[in-house]
Design an enzyme around this catalytic site. Sequence first.
Site, PDB file in Angstrom:
ATOM      1  N   LYS A   8     -12.246  -0.047   3.644  1.00 17.12           N
ATOM      2  CA  LYS A   8     -12.412  -0.982   2.535  1.00 17.12           C
ATOM      3  C   LYS A   8     -13.470  -2.039   2.863  1.00 17.12           C
ATOM      4  CE  LYS A   8      -8.831   1.196   0.640  1.00 17.12           C
ATOM      5  NZ  LYS A   8      -8.280   2.115   1.642  1.00 17.12           N
ATOM      6  N   TYR A  21       0.841  -1.184   0.000  1.00 19.71           N
ATOM      7  CA  TYR A  21       0.000   0.000   0.000  1.00 19.71           C
ATOM      8  C   TYR A  21       0.886   1.247   0.000  1.00 19.71           C
ATOM      9  CZ  TYR A  21      -3.101   3.576   1.939  1.00 19.71           C
ATOM     10  OH  TYR A  21      -3.793   4.728   2.158  1.00 19.71           O
ATOM     11  N   ASP A  65      -0.833  -6.210   7.468  1.00 22.24           N
ATOM     12  CA  ASP A  65      -1.969  -5.475   6.928  1.00 22.24           C
ATOM     13  C   ASP A  65      -2.921  -6.502   6.320  1.00 22.24           C
ATOM     14  OD1 ASP A  65      -3.764  -3.998   5.366  1.00 22.24           O
ATOM     15  OD2 ASP A  65      -2.299  -2.443   4.934  1.00 22.24           O
TER      16      ASP A  65
END
Length: 366
Positions: A195, A99, A170
């Site tokens: 998300k 990310y 993550d």
Amino acid sequence: MADLSPSLSPATVAVAAGRPPHEPDQPLNVPISMASTFVAGGDREYGRYGNPTWSAFEDALGRLEGGRCLAYASGMAAVTTILDLVGHDATVVAPRHAYQGSIMSLADLEARGRIKAHLVDIEDTPAVVAACADAALVWLESPTNPALELADIETIAAAAHEAGAYVVVDNTFATPLLQQPIALGADIVVHSATKYLSGHSDVLLGAIVVAPDQAELYDVLLNRRSLTGSTPGTFETWLALRGMRTLHLRVERAQANAQALLPRLEKHPAVSEVRYPGFGAIVSIVVDGELAADLLVRTTTLWVHATSLGGVESTFERRRRWKTEAATIPEGLVRMSVGIEDVEDLWADLSTALDQVVAERPATGG
């Protein structure tokens, strides 16, 4: 909160956790507690220290991940809170593909002389294990964003712990329904709850879940959240918990759609590569360069060109349009977040756009 049996499935926990006790006249859902100040004498006192609505969300996600949860204003607030705990000049091992907010935060800390960032190919387990020897923190994504590579979390976590490092995973892409990193040895799980957990593209929220054996670390993070004010909005937290009630249904449908699209994508002449980690609803495809990818994302009518993911709607994006994306990500890579629409409608829209990509290819002559 209501007592739950530890034997419940994750799907049931997503629906049942974080609710008031089953007593007469109790609401089924924890109300939105819009309060900045509480009557003195308890644990909350002030709005930065806690909120009943946060507690309900944290109870639900903590149970799903198998740890103790803290909610944050955004995924980046959660990420930077963890990285801020790394000691001066210490090494953080992280995936080279990850990310961008996490990678940019590492780069910023390194540029200011705070830490040393060691970026690795997360699928090269022996190399990652070797890198753990000098690390204070090992940051993992599995699958990675947007390359969709998988880390051997259990092996890497064991090596990191042997070296005295903490392990963060993550888990945004996988969700706790498909992967529970704490059970594989992680100390901390981080989420962009924006998300899949929230699931409707209407919330900014982050979360950290700490393993049960890391009570001191949980207290440190709780105190840091209170001190820095990286606290979530009450309404956003309530919306995220509401979204989590259907998490299992949304993930099941989106994953089924993604897996139905895979063989069709693999056969289409516009697509040179399909990347899929074997689970979840994120697929990355590679088409013939920047122009082809840009044409694809501009041509659909149902698929939405957008940078986020994990919502009920299908979205996609050429990741290299961001200048900070790794140079090892192909220019023509399009990350696809498959939603819960009818899969035949999704394919009809996508295949029409892919056909257009083929039609627009420059002619080659002998």
